[in-house]
Scaffold this active site. Structure first.
Site, PDB file in Angstrom:
ATOM      1  N   ASP A   1       0.805  -1.201  -0.008  1.00 45.16           N
ATOM      2  CA  ASP A   1      -0.009  -0.068   0.190  1.00 45.16           C
ATOM      3  C   ASP A   1       0.841   1.076   0.079  1.00 45.16           C
ATOM      4  OD1 ASP A   1      -2.592   1.135   0.258  1.00 45.16           O
ATOM      5  OD2 ASP A   1      -2.081   1.711   2.366  1.00 45.16           O
TER       6      ASP A   1
ATOM      7  N   GLU B   1       1.471  -0.679  -5.112  1.00 40.64           N
ATOM      8  CA  GLU B   1       0.820   0.272  -5.486  1.00 40.64           C
ATOM      9  C   GLU B   1       1.537   1.632  -5.710  1.00 40.64           C
ATOM     10  OE1 GLU B   1      -3.335   2.635  -3.634  1.00 40.64           O
ATOM     11  OE2 GLU B   1      -1.818   2.115  -2.419  1.00 40.64           O
TER      12      GLU B   1
END
Length: 522
Positions: A206, A260
């Protein structure tokens, strides 16, 4: 002969844990619920699962505010449940990727509680990013250390009673870690090993580009926060972190990491894919593209060009837990009913025919649309609350999956139990049960496309050749496979080849509007 890594052309299915399947009747999905549906995912034809965070969390941001990186939230199960899920997934021939959230913790994490209890300048505070404020306009007033914004609205700084401010690029309940601190780096390498030792096959990282901030803490002053080597994103130091993570992963057989990464250009994206860094990064080009043949051709060309120098493969996605479902994105105001679903099926054939890996989001195989009419009192996304309702947030794509039955909760949880987000009555025709025996259903189409792709992949090259096509269409050839996508409203003549699969039956050699076809290349 070098064996192709499993992730290079894998189809990965994102499981939003809280919304997939509930085994204990509390209205929230859990790990045992996922275990009970592994046969469904195997039969769908995917290669791997990606689990969103299941760690202990107050859920200020859907689990992306982690309070303990080495445990399972009791609402989702236990570490024993997780181990059983890994074993069962592998027994079903499925790999398992888990989310890791290294940019920030929950404010309930023990590390942050220790930091708040410790004095300014202490080692405990150095695990996070604390700074003094700036003089405000009025007497005795104080402003945040700089003008950095929270991605969820408002400033990215919150002041403690002792006067220091802490950084949170997301919700105030998500304080950012200080990745310049060696303790933080070593701790996360140990966290990776904790889950690798339990058998996970990879990590989705993330906010992968945002871990290191400019230590000058200068104002953005209107600059794009995602600019490469800007104050908040893609700092050169972040690559040192992923080189150390790669060394950890290389100590285990067949493990991977996907980042990401939101950045401002292909050159910066390619840096994350160097041979000693990440194995994959998400390329959001298709997710952001409008329904347009030239737009699709442009984003595919640029995305493939971006990764080509690295030797890595592209990674494609149409929907996720952070974006409006693509069925809804493809709607047209005053459009023909069903047009958006026709486009979504066509887009799947484009997605699955491209070189590289594809990430699906749970429920897209059922043709689920975005739920746009959730009542305000049901919404939980901090984006909605921090914008005072000005932005709807992401709850609309996180509504639980409908499995069976005619009314809520559609088999997601025990009969009579309300799911954590309300499910629309109109989903009765979209349940897995309703689509199971229907050869014309979206579920049947996904199964057919995934099965055919799996048979074709061993013979497909890593590049493609664009073919001449009408202005409203894109045609390309990838070895023995030709893909034709017609984004226009009127039929177009198919390129040469024997039809293998079409999203809408063709009219002889004419491909209808808003449709796609796979053909055996001549």
């Amino acid at each position: 002969m070098t064996r192709t890594p499993w992730w290079r052309d894998a189809v990965v299915y994102e499981v939003y844990v809280r919304s997939f399947a509930d085994s204990d009747g509390d209205g929230e999905g859990d790990l045992q619920g996922i275990r009970s549906r592994l046969g469904y995912l195997r039969d769908l034809g995917v290669d791997a699962l990606w689990l969103t965070p299941f760690y202990p969390s107050p859920l200020a941001d859907g689990g992306y505010d982690v309070a303990d990186y080495r445990d399972v939230d009791p609402r989702f199960g236990t570490l024993g449940d997780f181990d059983a899920l890994v074993a069962d997934a592998h027994a079903h021939g499925l790999r398992l990727i888990v989310d890791i959230v290294p940019n920030h913790t929950s404010d309930r994490h023990r590390w942050f509680r220790e930091a708040v209890a410790a004095p300014p300048g202490s080692p405990a505070r150095d695990r996070y990013i604390f700074r003094s404020g700036r003089p405000g306009e009025g007497p005795g007033e104080e402003d945040p250390p700089n003008d950095w914004p929270s991605a969820f609205g408002g400033p990215a700084w919150t002041r403690l009673p002792d006067g220091e401010w802490y950084l949170h690029l997301y919700a105030a309940e998500q304080p950012d870690l200080n990745w310049r601190n060696p303790w933080v780096r070593h701790e996360f390498e140990d966290i990776l090993r904790f889950w690798l030792d339990r058998g996970v096959d990879g990590f989705r990282i993330d906010v992968a580009a945002g871990l290191v901030k400019d230590d000058a803490f200068g104002d953005l002053a209107g600059r794009d926060a995602r600019t490469a080597n800007g104050p908040l994103s893609s700092r050169p130091e972040v690559h040192e972190i992923y080189r150390s993570w790669r060394r950890v992963l290389d100590g285990y057989d067949g493990r991977m990491a996907i980042g990401e990464v939101w950045t401002d250009g292909p050159d910066d994206l390619a840096l994350y894919l160097r041979p000693d860094e990440l194995h994959q990064v998400f390329q959001f080009d298709l997710q952001l593209a409008p329904w347009s043949a030239p737009a699709f051709q442009d984003v595919v060309t640029s995305a493939m060009k971006a990764v080509a120098p690295t030797g890595a493969a592209p990674t494609w996605v149409l929907s996720s837990h952070d974006s409006i479902r693509h069925v809804t994105r493809y709607e047209q105001p005053e459009g023909v009913p069903g047009l958006e679903l026709a486009r979504a099926r066509a887009a799947l054939l484009l997605l699955l025919s491209l070189p590289g890996s594809a990430y699906l989001y749970q429920g897209e195989e059922l043709g689920l649309p975005e739920v746009t009419d959730l009542p305000d009192k049901a919404r939980q996304d901090p984006i909605f609350h921090r914008s005072d309702g000005g932005q709807p947030g992401r709850d609309g794509c996180r509504v639980p999956l409908p499995w069976s039955g005619k009314t809520e909760p559609f088999g997601f949880t025990a009969e009579g139990v309300l799911p954590w987000l309300p499910m629309p009555a109109r989903w009765a025709s979209l349940t897995v049960e309703a689509q199971e025996g229907d050869p014309s259903s979206t579920l049947a189409f996904y199964r057919a496309a995934l099965a055919l792709r799996r048979r074709l992949v061993p013979d497909l090259p890593d590049d493609l050749e664009w073919l001449d096509s009408p202005a409203t269409a894109v045609f390309f050839k990838r070895g023995p496979l030709t893909c034709a996508l017609n984004c226009g409203e009127n039929p177009v003549r198919l390129p040469p080849g024997r039809p293998l699969l079409t999203s809408i039956p063709p009219y002889g050699d004419l491909l209808p509007g808003n449709a796609a076809a796979w053909l055996a290349s001549p």
